[in-house]
Design an enzyme around this catalytic site. Sequence first.
Site, PDB file in Angstrom:
ATOM      1  N   ASP A 123       0.843  -1.197   0.000  1.00  0.00           N
ATOM      2  CA  ASP A 123       0.000   0.000   0.000  1.00  0.00           C
ATOM      3  C   ASP A 123       0.876   1.244   0.000  1.00  0.00           C
ATOM      4  OD1 ASP A 123      -2.007  -1.756   0.143  1.00  0.00           O
ATOM      5  OD2 ASP A 123      -2.799  -1.109   2.091  1.00  0.00           O
ATOM      6  N   GLU A 149       3.867   1.648  -1.266  1.00  0.00           N
ATOM      7  CA  GLU A 149       4.427   1.918  -2.598  1.00  0.00           C
ATOM      8  C   GLU A 149       3.366   2.515  -3.524  1.00  0.00           C
ATOM      9  OE1 GLU A 149       7.374  -1.253  -4.225  1.00  0.00           O
ATOM     10  OE2 GLU A 149       6.311  -2.114  -2.505  1.00  0.00           O
ATOM     11  N   ASP A 162       0.796   4.277  -2.561  1.00  0.00           N
ATOM     12  CA  ASP A 162       0.589   5.659  -2.126  1.00  0.00           C
ATOM     13  C   ASP A 162       1.668   6.579  -2.680  1.00  0.00           C
ATOM     14  OD1 ASP A 162      -1.633   4.961  -0.787  1.00  0.00           O
ATOM     15  OD2 ASP A 162      -0.716   4.932   1.211  1.00  0.00           O
ATOM     16  N   LEU A 218     -35.558  -9.756 -16.391  1.00  0.00           N
ATOM     17  CA  LEU A 218     -35.511 -11.202 -16.649  1.00  0.00           C
ATOM     18  C   LEU A 218     -36.794 -11.876 -16.187  1.00  0.00           C
ATOM     19  CD1 LEU A 218     -31.953 -12.091 -15.292  1.00  0.00           C
ATOM     20  CD2 LEU A 218     -32.677 -12.253 -17.672  1.00  0.00           C
ATOM     21  N   GLU A 267     -24.703 -18.105 -14.704  1.00  0.00           N
ATOM     22  CA  GLU A 267     -24.076 -17.078 -13.863  1.00  0.00           C
ATOM     23  C   GLU A 267     -24.844 -16.982 -12.552  1.00  0.00           C
ATOM     24  OE1 GLU A 267     -24.256 -13.481 -16.194  1.00  0.00           O
ATOM     25  OE2 GLU A 267     -23.458 -14.534 -17.931  1.00  0.00           O
ATOM     26  N   LYS A 322     -26.918 -14.911  -9.910  1.00  0.00           N
ATOM     27  CA  LYS A 322     -27.737 -13.698  -9.987  1.00  0.00           C
ATOM     28  C   LYS A 322     -27.406 -12.841  -8.781  1.00  0.00           C
ATOM     29  CE  LYS A 322     -32.254 -11.948 -11.133  1.00  0.00           C
ATOM     30  NZ  LYS A 322     -32.483 -10.972 -10.093  1.00  0.00           N
ATOM     31  N   ASP A 366     -27.398  -9.970  -6.149  1.00  0.00           N
ATOM     32  CA  ASP A 366     -28.485  -9.140  -5.638  1.00  0.00           C
ATOM     33  C   ASP A 366     -27.954  -7.735  -5.395  1.00  0.00           C
ATOM     34  OD1 ASP A 366     -31.035  -8.662  -5.001  1.00  0.00           O
ATOM     35  OD2 ASP A 366     -31.008  -9.620  -3.035  1.00  0.00           O
ATOM     36  N   ARG A 394     -30.154   1.331 -14.249  1.00  0.00           N
ATOM     37  CA  ARG A 394     -31.094   0.778 -15.208  1.00  0.00           C
ATOM     38  C   ARG A 394     -32.308   1.702 -15.348  1.00  0.00           C
ATOM     39  NH1 ARG A 394     -35.554  -2.575 -14.626  1.00  0.00           N
ATOM     40  NH2 ARG A 394     -36.056  -3.661 -16.556  1.00  0.00           N
ATOM     41  N   GLU A 414     -23.512  -5.682 -12.357  1.00  0.00           N
ATOM     42  CA  GLU A 414     -24.238  -5.483 -11.112  1.00  0.00           C
ATOM     43  C   GLU A 414     -23.293  -4.916 -10.064  1.00  0.00           C
ATOM     44  OE1 GLU A 414     -27.387  -6.324 -11.400  1.00  0.00           O
ATOM     45  OE2 GLU A 414     -28.199  -6.823  -9.434  1.00  0.00           O
ATOM     46  N   TYR A 463     -21.581  -8.444 -16.310  1.00  0.00           N
ATOM     47  CA  TYR A 463     -22.192  -9.694 -16.770  1.00  0.00           C
ATOM     48  C   TYR A 463     -22.597  -9.716 -18.235  1.00  0.00           C
ATOM     49  CZ  TYR A 463     -26.509  -7.257 -15.349  1.00  0.00           C
ATOM     50  OH  TYR A 463     -27.516  -6.353 -15.170  1.00  0.00           O
ATOM     51  N   LYS A 505     -28.279 -18.127 -19.526  1.00  0.00           N
ATOM     52  CA  LYS A 505     -28.328 -17.375 -20.784  1.00  0.00           C
ATOM     53  C   LYS A 505     -27.974 -18.281 -21.951  1.00  0.00           C
ATOM     54  CE  LYS A 505     -26.878 -13.194 -18.394  1.00  0.00           C
ATOM     55  NZ  LYS A 505     -25.808 -12.237 -18.087  1.00  0.00           N
ATOM     56  N   LYS A 541     -34.633 -18.755  -9.561  1.00  0.00           N
ATOM     57  CA  LYS A 541     -34.460 -18.184  -8.223  1.00  0.00           C
ATOM     58  C   LYS A 541     -34.281 -19.234  -7.131  1.00  0.00           C
ATOM     59  CE  LYS A 541     -35.190 -13.706  -8.276  1.00  0.00           C
ATOM     60  NZ  LYS A 541     -36.384 -13.101  -8.144  1.00  0.00           N
ATOM     61  N   CYS A 570     -29.799   1.791  33.023  1.00  0.00           N
ATOM     62  CA  CYS A 570     -28.847   1.067  32.169  1.00  0.00           C
ATOM     63  C   CYS A 570     -28.541  -0.304  32.791  1.00  0.00           C
ATOM     64  CB  CYS A 570     -27.566   1.892  32.036  1.00  0.00           C
ATOM     65  SG  CYS A 570     -26.205   0.975  31.283  1.00  0.00           S
ATOM     66  N   CYS A 574     -24.648  -0.185  34.135  1.00  0.00           N
ATOM     67  CA  CYS A 574     -24.124   0.661  35.207  1.00  0.00           C
ATOM     68  C   CYS A 574     -25.190   1.232  36.125  1.00  0.00           C
ATOM     69  CB  CYS A 574     -23.280   1.801  34.622  1.00  0.00           C
ATOM     70  SG  CYS A 574     -24.268   3.049  33.785  1.00  0.00           S
ATOM     71  N   CYS A 622     -27.771   5.374  27.670  1.00  0.00           N
ATOM     72  CA  CYS A 622     -27.202   5.459  29.003  1.00  0.00           C
ATOM     73  C   CYS A 622     -26.366   6.744  28.999  1.00  0.00           C
ATOM     74  CB  CYS A 622     -26.304   4.252  29.269  1.00  0.00           C
ATOM     75  SG  CYS A 622     -25.173   4.532  30.642  1.00  0.00           S
ATOM     76  N   CYS A 664     -19.734   4.618  32.091  1.00  0.00           N
ATOM     77  CA  CYS A 664     -20.351   3.275  32.097  1.00  0.00           C
ATOM     78  C   CYS A 664     -19.326   2.289  31.540  1.00  0.00           C
ATOM     79  CB  CYS A 664     -21.606   3.306  31.237  1.00  0.00           C
ATOM     80  SG  CYS A 664     -22.310   1.708  30.857  1.00  0.00           S
TER      81      CYS A 664
HETATM   82  S1  IVH Z   1     -28.492 -10.282 -17.313  1.00  0.00           S
HETATM   83  C1  IVH Z   1     -31.166  -9.281 -20.541  1.00  0.00           C
HETATM   84  N1  IVH Z   1     -26.958 -11.373 -15.482  1.00  0.00           N
HETATM   85  O1  IVH Z   1     -31.075  -9.157 -12.522  1.00  0.00           O
HETATM   86  C2  IVH Z   1     -30.299  -9.626 -19.442  1.00  0.00           C
HETATM   87  N2  IVH Z   1     -28.663  -9.865 -14.783  1.00  0.00           N
HETATM   88  O2  IVH Z   1     -33.969  -9.380 -13.075  1.00  0.00           O
HETATM   89  C3  IVH Z   1     -30.577  -8.846 -18.235  1.00  0.00           C
HETATM   90  N3  IVH Z   1     -28.729  -9.495 -12.394  1.00  0.00           N
HETATM   91  O3  IVH Z   1     -31.591  -6.005 -13.984  1.00  0.00           O
HETATM   92  C4  IVH Z   1     -29.600  -8.919 -17.219  1.00  0.00           C
HETATM   93  N4  IVH Z   1     -27.028 -10.794 -11.860  1.00  0.00           N
HETATM   94  O4  IVH Z   1     -29.781  -6.269 -12.203  1.00  0.00           O
HETATM   95  C5  IVH Z   1     -27.986 -10.535 -15.730  1.00  0.00           C
HETATM   96  N5  IVH Z   1     -25.533 -12.402 -13.984  1.00  0.00           N
HETATM   97  C6  IVH Z   1     -26.537 -11.562 -14.222  1.00  0.00           C
HETATM   98  C7  IVH Z   1     -27.210 -10.869 -13.198  1.00  0.00           C
HETATM   99  C8  IVH Z   1     -28.266 -10.030 -13.524  1.00  0.00           C
HETATM  100  C9  IVH Z   1     -27.969  -9.969 -11.402  1.00  0.00           C
HETATM  101  C10 IVH Z   1     -29.858  -8.563 -12.215  1.00  0.00           C
HETATM  102  C11 IVH Z   1     -29.791  -7.349 -13.086  1.00  0.00           C
HETATM  103  C12 IVH Z   1     -31.060  -7.294 -13.838  1.00  0.00           C
HETATM  104  C13 IVH Z   1     -31.943  -8.161 -13.015  1.00  0.00           C
HETATM  105  C14 IVH Z   1     -33.024  -8.761 -13.876  1.00  0.00           C
END
Ligand code: IVH
Length: 686
Positions: free
Chosen positions: A40, A42, A44, A90, A120, A122, A124, A143, A179, A231, A296, A320, A424, A427, A442, A447
Amino acid sequence: MLYLTRMNRDSVRAEIERLKAEINHHNYLYHVQDNPEISDAEYDRLMQRLLKLESDYPDMVTSDSPTQRVGGEPLTSFSTIKHPVPMLSLANAFIERELDDWYNRIKKLAGNAGFDFVCELKMDGIAVALTYENGRFVTGATRGNGIYGENITHNLRTIHSIPMTVPSKEFARFEARGEVYITKTGFVKLNASRSQQGLPLFANPRNAAAGSLRQLDPRLTASRPLDIYVYMLGYLEGSNAPGTHWERLEHLKSLGFKLNPYNRCASNIDEVKSFYSYFLKERHNLPYEVDGIVVKVNQIDVQQALGNVGREPRWAIAYKFPAVQATTLLKEIKISVGRTGTLNPFAVLEPVQIGGVTVKQATLHNEDDIARKDIREGDTVILQRAGDVIPQIVGPVLSKRPHDSRPFKLSEKLFSPQAGVPVCPECGSAVFKPTGEVMYYCPDAACPAQAEQRIEHFASRNAMDIRGIGEQLSIALFRQGLVNDFADLYYLTKDDLLTLENMGDKSADNLLKSIAGSRQPALERLIYALGIKHVGIETASLLAARFKSLKKIMTATREELASLAGIGPKIAESIVAFFQNNANCQIITKMQKAGVAPVEINEVNDKSRPLSGLEFVITGRLKNYTREEAEEIVRSLGGSAKSDITRKTSYLVTGEGAGSKLDKARQLGIEQIDEQGFLDLLKNQT
Ligand code: IVH
């Protein structure tokens, strides 16, 4: 002479370019590859050198410089960006049958065309589109509604795993989509710090990521632990992209983007199902939240042939994971005391297995939250671990509620018959609840629970980062009477330490070394370490950036403090009260006498900002730049660009067709300059 100057400028430019490339390379190794090659310190040093050159030659600062990741003044609002290709959402499958249905449908539609899949995780988080032009990151957007998103370029720049430049210019203009997310531990820490500051908590990492990206002040975003997985390739101009999604991902990887290492090719639907089953179990061990997998179709021509249904592509589906829930008995609601005296309710549960971990306790945040969910002692409660890191209590199972149950009241729980008031639990001091706040406190700074945690907080990672001092040792040092406040840490001797149980010779030496090594912290770390109520690392960074020395912060007035974006009257009051307290000032002096002196922020940064303090409004069409570009130039030179004229506006820059803003500027007596005037001004400043 002139010749020499030019030579100099050329060699400076060359050095700047070399430094930028070197820093970007190390940044990539650290943030994308997770495999740094230099220390770190170096890193910096390289950064300091670049900052110095850029401060001497401000006209050579470019928006893609690593020094500009956190730059400019806060925005007043987000502008809108039209996505060149809509950002789709999706379709979901929740059970295997729905995945099979999807597969059978597309197989039929694809006819003779063969295809395979890419699987892939998904993530969150929040979907973003990153646009690059001639190899440079130019805009980043959310988006939004899929057609229009918000321009959050300034915030995305603060994410170090997003490259500011990419090596190949073969795509004149392209978009990488991905994401942005916060890790589980990042989320827990962020909420802990928000709780200490009395700020509302984020419900889950996704909300935390969204909230962080929607900050007008990029410095706040920069303080949040955001990361990205790219992605897909979005819009593309200039050259043909490879014909499969997998190859496109590989190409993005080779350009320096961060991709999820768990992405896999699957040659048939059974392999897709194995991928799903594996992560259904494994997902709790991942450092970030995932709510399913995305499947996909790999071949782009097949994707195109399949097309979309409304806003959803036919060629992809989200499969899901089910939310994991469990019910258990809430045996008791207990209260712990936080560092700033907050009284934090938590549930003591009958131990239960959920998503692969045994849960015995769950936080209950505050009394209002408990009342809203009507959670009572003796209830059977539903625990959930879905998009959430820490299991949350969703609510009670009313059918199982005991007949004699009573709504929970914190003041009753803390009531002491001897004192006649709520006290509390640590104390025995009478507690209080400030008007407008949700937490009880408190009031006694002495305390023991608070004192121990202040020491632990002082030494913690984002604060002074004194390795070896955690919860246990802080308690031991305090209870043994060796350390009453954090300044005492700097007066510890080896003999003192050796009186502690389990403290060996070597550990004592190491500890003394870490303590001594913490004497020159960055200013924001020290401010944060002081443990001022409502001052988390974000506020501490703001204070450090604006006031630049501890002394100036200590003497700042309420008004000066509250004039900073991000600091409201409550925080300002708390800071002033902290430094007006004699005991606090004595601890600070004691610490300074022991040689603790923060690295104060020098002016290097500020010199590269010749427009600092000037506010511009740009209106009408300019010939040389788009409005966004002109605004970007203003920001990169330290000025601020606003959309509305106020008395604070320094210049109205008028392009062709300037309208009502011109009238307003005239009314308010604001100076107007045309495009040439603007260019002259820039030239004179740089
Ligand atoms: S592909 C047409 N890949 O899921 C393809 N989406 O429900 C659209 N998301 O808005 C997205 N991981 O925010 C894709 N590996 C992944 C993802 C991903 C999370 C989210 C993304 C999208 C939402 C759709």
